[in-house]
Design a protein around this motif. Structure first.
Motif, mmCIF file in Angstrom:
data_model
loop_
_atom_site.group_PDB
_atom_site.id
_atom_site.type_symbol
_atom_site.label_atom_id
_atom_site.label_comp_id
_atom_site.label_asym_id
_atom_site.label_seq_id
_atom_site.Cartn_x
_atom_site.Cartn_y
_atom_site.Cartn_z
ATOM 1 N N ILE A 162 43.617 11.971 -85.523
ATOM 2 C CA ILE A 162 43.685 10.815 -85.715
ATOM 3 C C ILE A 162 44.303 10.010 -84.564
ATOM 4 C CG2 ILE A 162 46.188 12.373 -86.799
ATOM 5 C CD1 ILE A 162 46.068 10.392 -89.280
ATOM 6 N N GLY A 163 45.260 9.282 -85.096
ATOM 7 C CA GLY A 163 46.304 8.679 -83.552
ATOM 8 C C GLY A 163 45.105 9.013 -82.620
ATOM 9 N N ILE A 164 45.468 9.181 -80.834
ATOM 10 C CA ILE A 164 44.892 8.639 -79.909
ATOM 11 C C ILE A 164 43.613 9.375 -79.612
ATOM 12 C CG2 ILE A 164 44.807 8.109 -77.619
ATOM 13 C CD1 ILE A 164 47.671 7.554 -77.757
ATOM 14 N N GLU A 165 43.635 10.841 -79.805
ATOM 15 C CA GLU A 165 43.334 12.118 -79.878
ATOM 16 C C GLU A 165 42.049 11.450 -80.945
ATOM 17 O OE1 GLU A 165 43.992 14.420 -78.206
ATOM 18 O OE2 GLU A 165 45.672 15.858 -78.183
ATOM 19 N N LYS A 166 42.316 11.059 -82.040
ATOM 20 C CA LYS A 166 40.748 10.903 -82.927
ATOM 21 C C LYS A 166 40.208 9.746 -81.759
ATOM 22 C CE LYS A 166 38.332 9.565 -86.591
ATOM 23 N NZ LYS A 166 38.037 10.145 -87.193
ATOM 24 N N PHE A 167 40.799 8.567 -81.288
ATOM 25 C CA PHE A 167 40.238 6.838 -81.145
ATOM 26 C C PHE A 167 39.577 7.782 -80.030
ATOM 27 C CE2 PHE A 167 40.227 3.214 -79.109
ATOM 28 C CZ PHE A 167 39.598 2.340 -80.946
ATOM 29 N N TYR A 168 40.169 8.402 -78.901
ATOM 30 C CA TYR A 168 39.500 8.891 -77.622
ATOM 31 C C TYR A 168 38.517 10.036 -77.988
ATOM 32 C CZ TYR A 168 41.526 4.438 -75.824
ATOM 33 O OH TYR A 168 42.147 3.418 -75.545
ATOM 34 N N GLU A 169 38.420 10.287 -78.648
ATOM 35 C CA GLU A 169 37.890 11.273 -78.883
ATOM 36 C C GLU A 169 37.105 11.405 -77.357
ATOM 37 O OE1 GLU A 169 38.560 14.764 -80.032
ATOM 38 O OE2 GLU A 169 36.441 15.862 -80.060
#
Lengths: 364, 619
Positions: free
Chosen positions: B184-191
């Protein structure tokens, strides 16, 4: 006067010989699956699938070919609509769109087409004079190529080729002239560079790797090399059940699905392979006999195409794991782990049984 | 039929020929190859990219930890081994389940973690017993760590174990050897860029699978480092200001769309997820009535209340329906066409009178509902909806965090489609003061404020400002993404509205005048109240008599300085009980401008707008 013995099997519309062959192969399959993955609940799941698929086979065997013929266009066009919608709204799984979520079940329309395409072509040709004239072949070609293109676009090249071949097999059985087939194959060969152009990268890769497995030792090439080592090291009598080192030391990829034949050859050797191939040939010859005995063109063409498709499956799968054909992800019929293609396969056996057991006793 | 048989015969002979070739002719070769087949290909996990704030403060890092792993292939009796481990290190049910699940799809020669982070004591205890547990190892792995714990939880998100569902979305080959991924969050968006590329090594092993030597090595490529636009100091100032209140603060740089702060309280510790959260802790978080896992800043949807009035005023000026001098008389209520139901002004509920003679400046600074009822009715729903949409309401801002809510800017077509009901003039009055079915997120309101501050120039809110893919230490800046410009026919109208917003804070009688005490900069702001439940026509709203979860939400939007805005902010307090959104905004802006936070009155008996104006579902 034509006389036929009535027995328990034929009352249930079951063809005993086919059933025997199918059961023998399925049993061998379960035995070798256990070696590929020694877990009881894994084998139980496959057994359950076999039973369910068997029930489907028996149910379909009860439908007389006349009714099948009536249902054909419905099946075909429904399948076509589903294929189109898979492309539009299909769920993306592993980069390829093959599944359609039908609120109760995830369903692969391409599987339906494996049967619907030969049925549609057979029905069309049935309504025309045999052998067909060239002009009559236009529509059947369209019936075959349209779903083939849709499936190839998913992209699922293996299934697309299988469906294409099942359709052409019907035309082949209709007794067209040899010259036409020659021209057609020449044309296809000429078109190969065009296919190459439209292929996905990973598909091109697989063909290049076939020519030179060392090209990609981490990926597909690795699969082929390991598979060949497994088969070759099996020798004449094999290493024995559960004794295969290649499979048990985890060198073989996709052991329980596409590469199950490698496990089988490693453990049972050339002798085992010949027995297995013979079993397949028995089923196929029985199928061809059913086709010859069929009483109308529709049944004859359909039975011939379905049984030949089975052969194509076996040939492509074994060819793939022995390294003479590219890796196209086609399972070994009745043995590879998995349910979807098993159901389709058993359904086509059901059709064969229906054709054979619904013959009228008096010649027309 | 003959030809078919012939074809089958030929092809079968080819197959048999091939089998004979492999199994008889080359049997000796392949037998040797199988015996020597002791070279394994083992993945090397790449290091996940680091995340920094705008000043280079580390927000997400990777710390070495000892994890307990089982390699199925080398473990003769998996269940027995698990039971034996159980006596040394107690394992929870979900650790068991997670292991069993992974056992199904992981390769049997790859280690499967049982527990990601062992304590030193556990490491010591296990090392003693290790010799009679073949296949079980203690492996040093890097696990994600968030130094500020709950401080950036909602913005950063967290990583967690890869599930079977995740595997469908990622390139499984590149995740061999990787245990967790952004959820979720940035960690997910920029995975895709944080993860990096997995490397491989060829390892020669003995018959039991033990490493003898490494043959060749293709090194992994570490994931890209991200530099956020967030300012950790400001972020902390927001958290501190919100204290124990539920709410959200979003601050944006108007000229670029860079998000300076993105806070939602209460929060949670993302390290729990990175280490593999246990069911009980997760259930506690999930079922907490305060919803700590819920990101109010981008997912919370609330009626904007009176914070929407600047947009209504702007549209009124643009359409020529009002001028700054235009006045109405406010008796404390509004009647459609001078008859029927009374739509009461918020002030009527406490004072039992209206605002009297009101022009735009007074209407804005005192948040006069009657003025905006009049204006909204003149304007009609179409023009209202147009201006809301221009400012990006009812649609996602496309910030680079997953899971943003889009809010709802209602209009006649929407009501027809969803409720199959006609749009009533009363509905227009409601959305004209930001109530009714109107929904916005704090992020959207911060975005609206940034557009106002920037006089119509809009930039997509962004949280990652630079990416360092090659670890050179000189990250590549991401350019601001301009969105559609709102071009007014008369540019002066921006200044008229902004001037009125300035009076909200700096003119005595303004609804946020309290917070201007000792202020050293000029700001333009607007208060707002979002109704949680509806009062009857003559009922008085009394906060202390209403149950906590039914109390009104408090909004405040502001930007400062007025001429060259450096920051635009939106604050939302759920079920306000001590500080209002304006109080929070003052503390946060003070921190931003580094001026000493002066005393802010926390006394709430003063003039405090409650804005309980129109009623919903009026006919």
């Amino acid at each position: 006067m034509y006389y036929k013995k009535r027995n328990f099997f034929s009352n249930l519309h079951v063809d005993g010989a086919l059933l025997l062959g199918i059961s023998a192969i399925a049993l061998l399959g379960l035995i070798i699956l256990y070696s590929a993955k020694p877990e009881i609940d894994f084998i139980e799941r496959q057994l359950l699938r076999l039973v369910v698929a068997g029930v489907i086979m028996l149910s379909i065997a009860q439908i007389p070919p006349r009714l099948l013929k009536v249902l054909t266009p419905w099946l075909y066009f429904t399948g076509l609509i589903f294929l189109a919608s898979v492309l539009i709204i299909g769920q993306v799984s592993k980069g390829a769109q093959r599944w359609l979520d039908l609120w109760f079940v995830r369903f692969q329309p391409a599987e339906l087409m494996k049967i619907a395409v030969p049925m549609m072509v057979a029905k069309y040709l049935d309504e025309h004079l045999m052998p067909p004239k060239l002009s009559i072949l236009f529509l059947p070609l369209l019936f075959v190529l349209l779903p083939t293109a849709l499936i190839a676009k998913q992209p699922d090249l293996g299934t697309a080729l299988l469906i294409c071949s099942s359709g052409f097999l019907v035309i082949f059985f209709s007794g067209i002239r040899w010259q036409w087939m020659f021209y057609a194959s020449a044309l296809t060969t000429a078109c190969l560079p065009i296919f190459w152009f439209f292929m996905h990268d990973y598909q091109r890769q697989r063909i290049l790797v076939l020519l030179n497995p060392d090209r990609d030792p981490l990926g597909t090439g690795y699969h082929i090399i390991q598979s060949k080592i497994a088969i070759g090291s099996g020798g004449l009598y094999g290493k024995g059940w559960l004794e295969g080192t290649q499979s048990h030391l985890e060198f073989l990829p996709e052991r329980s699905t596409d590469f199950i034949f490698s496990v089988f050859s490693e453990e049972f050797g050339l002798v085992g392979c010949l027995i297995l191939l013979t079993l397949y040939l028995c089923i196929i010859i029985r199928g061809l006999y059913i086709s010859v005995q069929a009483q109308d063109t529709f049944s004859r063409l359909l039975a011939g195409s379905l049984i030949m498709t089975l052969f194509v499956y076996v040939f492509v799968n074994v060819g793939m794991v022995t390294g003479i054909l590219p890796v196209v992800g086609i399972p070994l019929p009745l043995i590879s782990y998995g349910g979807t293609s098993l159901v389709t396969l058993m359904a086509s056996f059901g059709i064969l049984m229906s054709i054979h057991t619904h013959r009228t006793l008096l010649p027309k | 039929m003959l030809s078919a048989t012939l074809l089958i015969a030929i092809l079968t002979i080819i197959l048999i020929g091939r089998l004979v070739f492999l199994q008889i002719h080359h049997h000796a070769l392949y037998k040797t190859l199988a015996l020597n087949n002791q070279v394994r290909i083992v993945p090397i996990t790449p290091t996940r990219g680091l995340i920094f704030d705008r000043n280079g403060v580390l927000l997400a890092e990777n710390l070495p930890a000892f994890s307990l792993e089982i390699t199925p292939e080398r473990t003769p009796n998996i269940q027995g081994t698990l039971d034996a481990i159980q006596t040394i290190i107690p394992l929870s049910v979900e650790e068991h389940d997670r292991f069993k699940k992974q056992l199904k799809y992981k390769r049997r020669n790859e280690g499967i973690p049982l527990r990601l982070k062992l304590t030193e004591e556990e490491v010591a205890k296990f090392s003693v017993e290790k010799h009679h547990l073949p296949g079980v190892d203690i492996v040093a792995r890097l696990i994600r760590h968030y130094p500020f714990n709950s401080g950036f939880a909602h913005a950063l998100g967290y990583v967690g174990p890869i599930s079977e569902k995740d595997l469908m979305e990622i390139d499984a080959t590149n995740y061999r050897g990787t245990y967790s991924m952004g959820k979720i969050g940035i960690e997910k968006f920029y995975e895709s860029i944080l993860h990096g590329k997995t490397g491989y090594q060829h390892i020669e092993t003995d018959a039991k699978g033990r490493t003898i030597r490494i043959l060749n090595r293709i090194p992994p490529t570490a994931g890209a480092d991200l530099y956020l636009s967030l300012d950790s100091q400001l972020q902390h100032a927001c958290i501190e200001a919100l204290n124990d209140q539920k709410g959200a603060v979003v601050a944006i740089v108007p000229q670029t769309g860079e998000v300076l702060a993105l806070v939602s309280t209460p929060s949670f510790d993302p390290n729990l997820f990175a280490q593999g959260i246990d069911v009980n802790s997760y259930k506690t978080l999930q079922h907490s009535p305060d919803k700590p896992l819920f990101d109010r800043a981008i997912r919370g949807q609330y009626p904007p209340g009176s914070t929407i009035k600047p947009l209504v005023a702007l549209q009124g000026l643009e359409l020529g329906l009002i001028t700054p001098e235009f006045r109405i008389f406010d008796p404390g209520w509004y009647q459609l066409n001078g008859a029927g139901r009374l739509y009461r002004d918020w002030i009527y509920f406490s004072k039992r009178h209206g605002h009297g003679s009101v022009d735009l400046e007074k209407a804005m600074s005192q948040s006069c509902d009657t003025y905006f009822f009049t204006l909204a009715h003149k304007m009609g729903v179409h023009h209202l909806h147009t201006v809301y949409t221009q400012f990006g309401l009812g649609k996602r801002t496309h910030i680079d965090i997953t899971g943003e809510a889009q809010g709802l800017a209602p209009n006649a077509e929407w009501k027809k489609r969803v409720y199959n009901e006609a749009w009533y003039p009363g509905d227009t009055l409601n959305i004209g003061i930001g109530q009714g079915t109107f929904l916005t997120t704090p992020l959207q309101m911060a975005h609206v404020t940034a557009i106002l501050a920037n006089r119509g120039h809009s930039f997509m809110p962004r949280i990652v400002s630079a990416i360092d893919e090659l670890h050179t230490g000189t990250p590549v800046s991401q350019l601001p993404k301009p969105a559609q410009v709102i071009a007014l026919q008369n540019h002066k109208n921006w200044e008229i509205v902004i001037n009125a917003m300035q009076k909200v804070v700096h003119l005595p009688g303004g609804t946020a005048f309290r917070i201007s005490k000792g202020i050293q900069y000029q700001m333009a702001g607007k208060t707002g109240t979002a109704q949680v439940f509806n009062l009857k026509q003559n009922e008085k709203y009394e906060a202390n008599k209403v149950k906590a979860h039914l109390r009104d939400h408090s909004w405040f939007i502001a930007f400062a300085p007025i001429d060259k805005p450096k920051i635009a902010i939106a604050v939302l307090i759920e079920n306000k009980h001590n500080k209002t959104g304006a109080d929070i905004a003052r503390v946060v802006l003070d921190s931003f401008f580094n001026s000493k936070p002066s005393e802010v009155s926390s006394d709430l008996t003063g003039e405090d707008e409650t804005d309980v104006g129109g009623e919903e579902n009026t006919e």
